[in-house]
Design a protein around this motif. Structure first.
Motif, PDB file in Angstrom:
ATOM      1  N   THR A  34       0.773  -0.920  -0.081  1.00  0.00           N
ATOM      2  CA  THR A  34       0.496  -0.060  -0.089  1.00  0.00           C
ATOM      3  C   THR A  34       1.053   0.639  -0.255  1.00  0.00           C
ATOM      4  O   THR A  34       2.208   1.082   0.080  1.00  0.00           O
ATOM      5  CB  THR A  34      -1.081   0.108   1.330  1.00  0.00           C
ATOM      6  N   GLN A  35       0.635   2.382  -0.338  1.00  0.00           N
ATOM      7  CA  GLN A  35       1.120   4.186  -0.083  1.00  0.00           C
ATOM      8  C   GLN A  35       1.275   4.212   1.333  1.00  0.00           C
ATOM      9  O   GLN A  35       2.238   5.288   1.632  1.00  0.00           O
ATOM     10  CB  GLN A  35       0.041   4.773  -0.722  1.00  0.00           C
ATOM     11  N   VAL A  36       1.135   3.791   2.189  1.00  0.00           N
ATOM     12  CA  VAL A  36       1.098   3.666   3.790  1.00  0.00           C
ATOM     13  C   VAL A  36       2.638   3.927   4.141  1.00  0.00           C
ATOM     14  O   VAL A  36       3.166   5.484   4.020  1.00  0.00           O
ATOM     15  CB  VAL A  36       0.273   2.785   4.795  1.00  0.00           C
ATOM     16  N   SER A  37       2.935   3.208   3.436  1.00  0.00           N
ATOM     17  CA  SER A  37       5.149   3.536   3.823  1.00  0.00           C
ATOM     18  C   SER A  37       5.514   4.363   3.051  1.00  0.00           C
ATOM     19  O   SER A  37       6.609   5.198   3.942  1.00  0.00           O
ATOM     20  CB  SER A  37       5.450   1.290   3.570  1.00  0.00           C
TER      21      SER A  37
ATOM     22  N   LYS B   6      20.748   7.989   2.816  1.00  0.00           N
ATOM     23  CA  LYS B   6      20.929   7.000   4.757  1.00  0.00           C
ATOM     24  C   LYS B   6      20.166   6.775   5.438  1.00  0.00           C
ATOM     25  O   LYS B   6      19.913   6.178   5.910  1.00  0.00           O
ATOM     26  CB  LYS B   6      22.045   7.086   4.253  1.00  0.00           C
ATOM     27  N   ILE B   7      19.811   8.217   5.958  1.00  0.00           N
ATOM     28  CA  ILE B   7      19.517   9.097   6.810  1.00  0.00           C
ATOM     29  C   ILE B   7      17.722   8.283   6.440  1.00  0.00           C
ATOM     30  O   ILE B   7      17.272   7.954   7.549  1.00  0.00           O
ATOM     31  CB  ILE B   7      19.729  10.381   6.850  1.00  0.00           C
ATOM     32  N   MET B   8      17.243   8.438   5.860  1.00  0.00           N
ATOM     33  CA  MET B   8      15.666   8.046   5.251  1.00  0.00           C
ATOM     34  C   MET B   8      15.002   6.671   5.325  1.00  0.00           C
ATOM     35  O   MET B   8      14.588   5.943   5.751  1.00  0.00           O
ATOM     36  CB  MET B   8      15.438   8.300   3.904  1.00  0.00           C
TER      37      MET B   8
ATOM     38  N   PHE C  29       7.230  10.479   3.233  1.00  0.00           N
ATOM     39  CA  PHE C  29       7.305  11.930   2.683  1.00  0.00           C
ATOM     40  C   PHE C  29       6.812  12.498   4.165  1.00  0.00           C
ATOM     41  O   PHE C  29       7.338  13.784   3.846  1.00  0.00           O
ATOM     42  CB  PHE C  29       6.245  11.844   1.245  1.00  0.00           C
ATOM     43  N   SER C  30       6.323  12.050   5.128  1.00  0.00           N
ATOM     44  CA  SER C  30       5.905  12.565   5.857  1.00  0.00           C
ATOM     45  C   SER C  30       6.949  13.079   6.980  1.00  0.00           C
ATOM     46  O   SER C  30       7.329  14.220   7.270  1.00  0.00           O
ATOM     47  CB  SER C  30       4.781  12.127   7.085  1.00  0.00           C
ATOM     48  N   SER C  31       8.092  11.919   7.461  1.00  0.00           N
ATOM     49  CA  SER C  31       8.872  11.865   7.981  1.00  0.00           C
ATOM     50  C   SER C  31      10.021  12.486   7.886  1.00  0.00           C
ATOM     51  O   SER C  31      11.208  12.974   7.994  1.00  0.00           O
ATOM     52  CB  SER C  31       9.212  10.609   8.499  1.00  0.00           C
ATOM     53  N   LEU C  32       9.970  12.935   6.142  1.00  0.00           N
ATOM     54  CA  LEU C  32      11.367  13.563   5.619  1.00  0.00           C
ATOM     55  C   LEU C  32      11.377  15.217   5.920  1.00  0.00           C
ATOM     56  O   LEU C  32      12.477  15.987   6.002  1.00  0.00           O
ATOM     57  CB  LEU C  32      10.516  14.317   4.109  1.00  0.00           C
ATOM     58  N   LYS C  33      10.157  15.807   6.570  1.00  0.00           N
ATOM     59  CA  LYS C  33      10.255  16.882   6.794  1.00  0.00           C
ATOM     60  C   LYS C  33      11.133  17.165   8.196  1.00  0.00           C
ATOM     61  O   LYS C  33      11.474  18.438   8.948  1.00  0.00           O
ATOM     62  CB  LYS C  33       9.001  18.365   7.469  1.00  0.00           C
ATOM     63  N   PHE C  34      11.315  15.816   8.900  1.00  0.00           N
ATOM     64  CA  PHE C  34      11.528  16.106  10.280  1.00  0.00           C
ATOM     65  C   PHE C  34      13.576  15.725   9.894  1.00  0.00           C
ATOM     66  O   PHE C  34      14.389  16.030  11.186  1.00  0.00           O
ATOM     67  CB  PHE C  34      11.569  15.514  11.504  1.00  0.00           C
TER      68      PHE C  34
END
Length: 258
Positions: A221-224, A250-252, A229-234
């Protein structure tokens, strides 16, 4: 008119339930297939034009979603739904699994070679300086009805003989034999966790266990993806806007697999 609206809402209820279940972040391909089939079963019990159209559209969409070697490989290693596969799908799955296993072996051999080289270099360096340191199964509200539905579907699937391949590589022949032996497995109740099932097979079938870890990890699914993408802003913000693409990747990767 009011009655018609009630029927329409009733017809859309299975799709609503499926949408909520699809939001889980730990679904395997088999889990998604189970949700899809359960939705199909629920719609088939609602005898109105809207539900019939939904079933028709699902059948058409299913060809594009599920009929590919990656998904078929995961279902082949999932005894909850393996019995629903056609002979062609099983053949495609086995060929894909053989190629995947060979790729895994090549990667492991390359990594071992690099590790051995690094170890030798480290030992030499130390010597010189001394002379001068992977569940859950989905929860179902009607397990008995759905299991009977799965059994009715499997009766319409032709029985298959063992898959074959023209690959003559020794490793390929070995894994091919194991995969052929795994065909026509006893049906596992759909309420069981496929991840727990393979964990129990870790020492009995180590090669297939390793393969299951790869094919069950395919995002279904697209959940992960949305979560990444949501965690990218952090990670990539105003204070860290000069991060290079390689370091950011590598961080992502670490954040996505922690």
């Amino acid at each position: 008119m009011k009655l018609l609206r009630i029927y329409q809402v009733t017809a859309l209820e299975p799709a609503k339930i499926a949408t909520v279940q699809m939001q889980s972040n730990s679904l395997t391909p088999g889990d998604v297939y189970g949700i899809w089939l359960k939705t199909e079963m629920s719609l088939s019990k609602i005898n109105i034009p809207l539900s019939k159209n939904l079933i028709k559209n699902m059948a058409e969409r299913q060809k594009h979603i599920f009929m590919n070697p990656v998904f078929e490989s995961a279902i082949y290693l999932d005894p909850r739904y393996q019995h629903l596969m056609s002979v062609t799908s099983k053949t495609n799955a086995v060929l894909h699994l053989v190629n995947t296993y060979n790729l895994m072996k090549n990667i492991k051999n390359n990594n071992d070679s690099v590790q051995d080289q690094d170890t030798d270099e480290s030992i030499t360096e130390i010597s010189e300086t001394t002379n001068e340191n992977i569940e859950t199964g989905l929860e179902e509200n009607d397990p008995n009805n759905f299991q009977l539905y799965l059994q009715s579907l499997s009766q319409s699937v032709p029985s298959s003989s063992q898959s074959s391949s023209s690959n003559t590589d020794t490793v390929s022949i070995s894994i091919l034999s194991l995969l052929n032996l795994y065909d026509n497995q006893p049906i596992l109740p759909h309420t069981e966790s496929i991840l727990s099932y393979w964990e129990s097979k870790k020492f009995e079938c180590p090669e297939l266990y390793a393969l299951s870890h790869v094919v069950m990890a395919v995002p279904t699914t697209q959940v992960s993806v949305e979560g990444s993408f949501s965690s990218l802003k952090f990670v990539f913000g105003d204070l860290r806007s000069r991060l290079g693409s390689e370091l950011l990747e590598k961080i992502m990767l670490i954040r996505a697999n922690k």
